[in-house]
Write a protein that holds these residues in place. Structure first.
Motif, PDB file in Angstrom:
ATOM      1  N   LEU A  57       9.595   1.572  10.847  1.00  0.00           N
ATOM      2  CA  LEU A  57       9.088   1.793   9.527  1.00  0.00           C
ATOM      3  C   LEU A  57       7.063   1.314  10.005  1.00  0.00           C
ATOM      4  O   LEU A  57       6.851   0.686  11.336  1.00  0.00           O
ATOM      5  N   LEU A  58       6.744   2.375   9.807  1.00  0.00           N
ATOM      6  CA  LEU A  58       5.554   2.889  11.010  1.00  0.00           C
ATOM      7  C   LEU A  58       4.129   2.652  10.355  1.00  0.00           C
ATOM      8  O   LEU A  58       4.194   2.241   8.873  1.00  0.00           O
ATOM      9  N   ASN A  59       2.927   2.178  10.562  1.00  0.00           N
ATOM     10  CA  ASN A  59       1.840   2.376  10.536  1.00  0.00           C
ATOM     11  C   ASN A  59       1.164   3.227   9.699  1.00  0.00           C
ATOM     12  O   ASN A  59       0.060   3.220   9.646  1.00  0.00           O
ATOM     13  N   THR A  60       1.207   4.163  10.161  1.00  0.00           N
ATOM     14  CA  THR A  60       0.884   5.683  10.161  1.00  0.00           C
ATOM     15  C   THR A  60       1.618   6.520   9.598  1.00  0.00           C
ATOM     16  O   THR A  60       3.093   6.831   9.307  1.00  0.00           O
ATOM     17  N   ASP A  61       1.417   7.850   9.049  1.00  0.00           N
ATOM     18  CA  ASP A  61       2.281   8.246   8.173  1.00  0.00           C
ATOM     19  C   ASP A  61       2.283   9.304   9.209  1.00  0.00           C
ATOM     20  O   ASP A  61       1.447  10.535   9.770  1.00  0.00           O
ATOM     21  N   PRO A  62       3.584   9.829   9.341  1.00  0.00           N
ATOM     22  CA  PRO A  62       4.157  11.164  10.388  1.00  0.00           C
ATOM     23  C   PRO A  62       3.687  11.992   9.896  1.00  0.00           C
ATOM     24  O   PRO A  62       3.665  13.048  10.844  1.00  0.00           O
ATOM     25  N   ALA A 111       4.777  -4.751   3.338  1.00  0.00           N
ATOM     26  CA  ALA A 111       4.911  -3.391   2.374  1.00  0.00           C
ATOM     27  C   ALA A 111       2.964  -2.766   2.245  1.00  0.00           C
ATOM     28  O   ALA A 111       3.524  -1.552   2.378  1.00  0.00           O
ATOM     29  N   ALA A 112       2.164  -3.233   2.171  1.00  0.00           N
ATOM     30  CA  ALA A 112       1.325  -2.630   2.475  1.00  0.00           C
ATOM     31  C   ALA A 112       0.764  -1.776   3.772  1.00  0.00           C
ATOM     32  O   ALA A 112       0.285  -0.574   3.735  1.00  0.00           O
ATOM     33  N   ASP A 113       1.817  -2.588   4.672  1.00  0.00           N
ATOM     34  CA  ASP A 113       1.338  -1.833   5.425  1.00  0.00           C
ATOM     35  C   ASP A 113       2.029  -0.154   6.412  1.00  0.00           C
ATOM     36  O   ASP A 113       1.752   0.521   7.007  1.00  0.00           O
ATOM     37  N   VAL A 114       2.897  -0.236   5.831  1.00  0.00           N
ATOM     38  CA  VAL A 114       4.717   1.274   5.763  1.00  0.00           C
ATOM     39  C   VAL A 114       3.580   2.195   5.402  1.00  0.00           C
ATOM     40  O   VAL A 114       3.632   1.986   4.104  1.00  0.00           O
ATOM     41  N   LYS A 115       3.454   2.916   5.944  1.00  0.00           N
ATOM     42  CA  LYS A 115       2.810   4.199   5.700  1.00  0.00           C
ATOM     43  C   LYS A 115       3.660   5.165   5.913  1.00  0.00           C
ATOM     44  O   LYS A 115       3.502   6.630   5.548  1.00  0.00           O
ATOM     45  N   GLY A 116       5.232   5.451   7.051  1.00  0.00           N
ATOM     46  CA  GLY A 116       6.324   5.870   6.908  1.00  0.00           C
ATOM     47  C   GLY A 116       7.273   5.330   7.432  1.00  0.00           C
ATOM     48  O   GLY A 116       6.854   4.806   8.381  1.00  0.00           O
ATOM     49  N   VAL A 117       7.906   6.166   7.434  1.00  0.00           N
ATOM     50  CA  VAL A 117       9.408   6.464   8.382  1.00  0.00           C
ATOM     51  C   VAL A 117       9.984   7.027   9.109  1.00  0.00           C
ATOM     52  O   VAL A 117       9.459   8.230   8.797  1.00  0.00           O
ATOM     53  N   ALA A 118      11.000   6.610  10.075  1.00  0.00           N
ATOM     54  CA  ALA A 118      11.555   7.397  11.044  1.00  0.00           C
ATOM     55  C   ALA A 118      13.005   7.674  10.922  1.00  0.00           C
ATOM     56  O   ALA A 118      13.543   5.937  11.147  1.00  0.00           O
ATOM     57  N   VAL A 119      13.929   8.125  10.788  1.00  0.00           N
ATOM     58  CA  VAL A 119      14.823   7.487  10.152  1.00  0.00           C
ATOM     59  C   VAL A 119      15.635   9.082  11.204  1.00  0.00           C
ATOM     60  O   VAL A 119      15.856   9.470  11.392  1.00  0.00           O
ATOM     61  N   VAL A 120      16.824   7.668  12.200  1.00  0.00           N
ATOM     62  CA  VAL A 120      17.721   9.138  13.491  1.00  0.00           C
ATOM     63  C   VAL A 120      19.706   7.854  12.315  1.00  0.00           C
ATOM     64  O   VAL A 120      19.365   7.724  12.729  1.00  0.00           O
ATOM     65  N   ILE A 121      19.985   9.247  13.239  1.00  0.00           N
ATOM     66  CA  ILE A 121      21.351   8.893  12.638  1.00  0.00           C
ATOM     67  C   ILE A 121      22.451   9.692  13.677  1.00  0.00           C
ATOM     68  O   ILE A 121      21.788  10.960  13.658  1.00  0.00           O
ATOM     69  N   ALA A 122      22.173   8.721  14.826  1.00  0.00           N
ATOM     70  CA  ALA A 122      23.248   9.690  15.887  1.00  0.00           C
ATOM     71  C   ALA A 122      24.394   8.965  16.115  1.00  0.00           C
ATOM     72  O   ALA A 122      24.300   7.523  16.143  1.00  0.00           O
ATOM     73  N   THR A 135       6.575  -8.717   0.871  1.00  0.00           N
ATOM     74  CA  THR A 135       7.086  -8.067   2.237  1.00  0.00           C
ATOM     75  C   THR A 135       8.347  -6.892   1.888  1.00  0.00           C
ATOM     76  O   THR A 135       8.908  -7.090   0.732  1.00  0.00           O
ATOM     77  N   VAL A 136       8.646  -5.710   3.255  1.00  0.00           N
ATOM     78  CA  VAL A 136       9.616  -5.441   2.489  1.00  0.00           C
ATOM     79  C   VAL A 136      10.752  -5.695   3.444  1.00  0.00           C
ATOM     80  O   VAL A 136      11.009  -7.230   4.203  1.00  0.00           O
ATOM     81  N   THR A 137      12.174  -5.932   2.736  1.00  0.00           N
ATOM     82  CA  THR A 137      12.915  -6.412   2.883  1.00  0.00           C
ATOM     83  C   THR A 137      13.719  -6.076   3.126  1.00  0.00           C
ATOM     84  O   THR A 137      15.192  -6.890   3.771  1.00  0.00           O
ATOM     85  N   GLU A 138      14.001  -4.658   2.596  1.00  0.00           N
ATOM     86  CA  GLU A 138      15.295  -3.532   2.619  1.00  0.00           C
ATOM     87  C   GLU A 138      15.558  -2.658   2.668  1.00  0.00           C
ATOM     88  O   GLU A 138      14.082  -2.110   1.901  1.00  0.00           O
ATOM     89  N   VAL A 139      15.846  -1.354   3.476  1.00  0.00           N
ATOM     90  CA  VAL A 139      15.450  -0.390   3.435  1.00  0.00           C
ATOM     91  C   VAL A 139      16.474   0.402   3.108  1.00  0.00           C
ATOM     92  O   VAL A 139      18.162  -0.106   3.258  1.00  0.00           O
ATOM     93  N   LYS A 140      16.660   1.312   1.384  1.00  0.00           N
ATOM     94  CA  LYS A 140      17.704   1.823   1.993  1.00  0.00           C
ATOM     95  C   LYS A 140      18.303   3.314   1.955  1.00  0.00           C
ATOM     96  O   LYS A 140      16.676   3.865   1.341  1.00  0.00           O
ATOM     97  N   LEU A 141      19.298   4.237   2.158  1.00  0.00           N
ATOM     98  CA  LEU A 141      19.046   4.971   2.349  1.00  0.00           C
ATOM     99  C   LEU A 141      19.983   5.690   1.915  1.00  0.00           C
ATOM    100  O   LEU A 141      21.516   5.249   1.142  1.00  0.00           O
ATOM    101  N   SER A 142      20.371   6.630   0.905  1.00  0.00           N
ATOM    102  CA  SER A 142      21.108   7.421   0.065  1.00  0.00           C
ATOM    103  C   SER A 142      21.674   9.072   0.248  1.00  0.00           C
ATOM    104  O   SER A 142      20.438   8.999   0.360  1.00  0.00           O
ATOM    105  N   GLY A 143      22.322   9.132  -0.184  1.00  0.00           N
ATOM    106  CA  GLY A 143      22.795  10.505   0.015  1.00  0.00           C
ATOM    107  C   GLY A 143      23.112  10.809   1.492  1.00  0.00           C
ATOM    108  O   GLY A 143      23.248  11.989   1.755  1.00  0.00           O
TER     109      GLY A 143
END
Length: 146
Positions: free
Chosen positions: A96-101, A134-145, A74-82
């Motif tokens: 965390l998306l179940n399809t490739d965006p 973890a196997a279900d995660v195919k993509g991510v969408a990130v918003v910083i606002a 399973t995914v326990t953390e998402v790390k954004l760097s830079g």
């Protein structure tokens, strides 16, 4: 005796007027068939310039752990760097998306996590609650606002 084959101007005008009137009546018939019954409501609209606080992109990495209850990792953390210092104090949302965006398909969010960018930007770590496989995660969408 000469006969003229061209129609008289008044006859031509009558034909044009009747044609326009006929088209107008037909158009009204179509318009009345397409009418909607509406109730009063409120609407607000506006535009603004949206500038990115980070112009060179953000790297995404995952921390995974084996979970016997999920029968896998399973995914326990998402790390954004830079993350640029210009984003300091702004809110981060990661889905965390179940399809490739990138392939244009629509899918569902497996979960959304939020955090706030620290004072100097850098790395933002977001804890993922629950058990997102973890196997279900195919993509991510990130918003910083803000």
């Amino acid at each position: 005796m000469s006969t003229s084959t061209t129609p008289r101007p008044t006859l031509r005008r009558k034909v044009v007027a009747l044609t326009v009137a006929g088209l107008g009546i037909a158009g009204l018939g179509l318009a009345s068939a397409a009418q909607l019954n509406l109730t009063a409501g409120a609407l607000g609209a506006g535009t603004t310039v949206v500038a990115s606080c980070d112009s060179d992109g953000v790297a995404v990495a995952f921390t995974n752990a084996f979970a016997a209850t999920a029968k896998g990792y399973t995914v326990t953390e998402v790390k954004l760097s830079g993350v640029a210092a210009g984003c300091a104090g702004q809110n981060v949302k990661v889905d965390l998306l179940n399809t490739d965006p990138t392939d244009g398909s629509t899918g569902a969010s497996l979960g959304q996590v939020t955090a706030t960018v620290g004072a100097n930007g850098g790395t933002v770590t977001l804890a993922v609650p629950g058990s997102v496989k973890a196997a279900d995660v195919k993509g991510v969408a990130v918003v910083i606002a803000s």
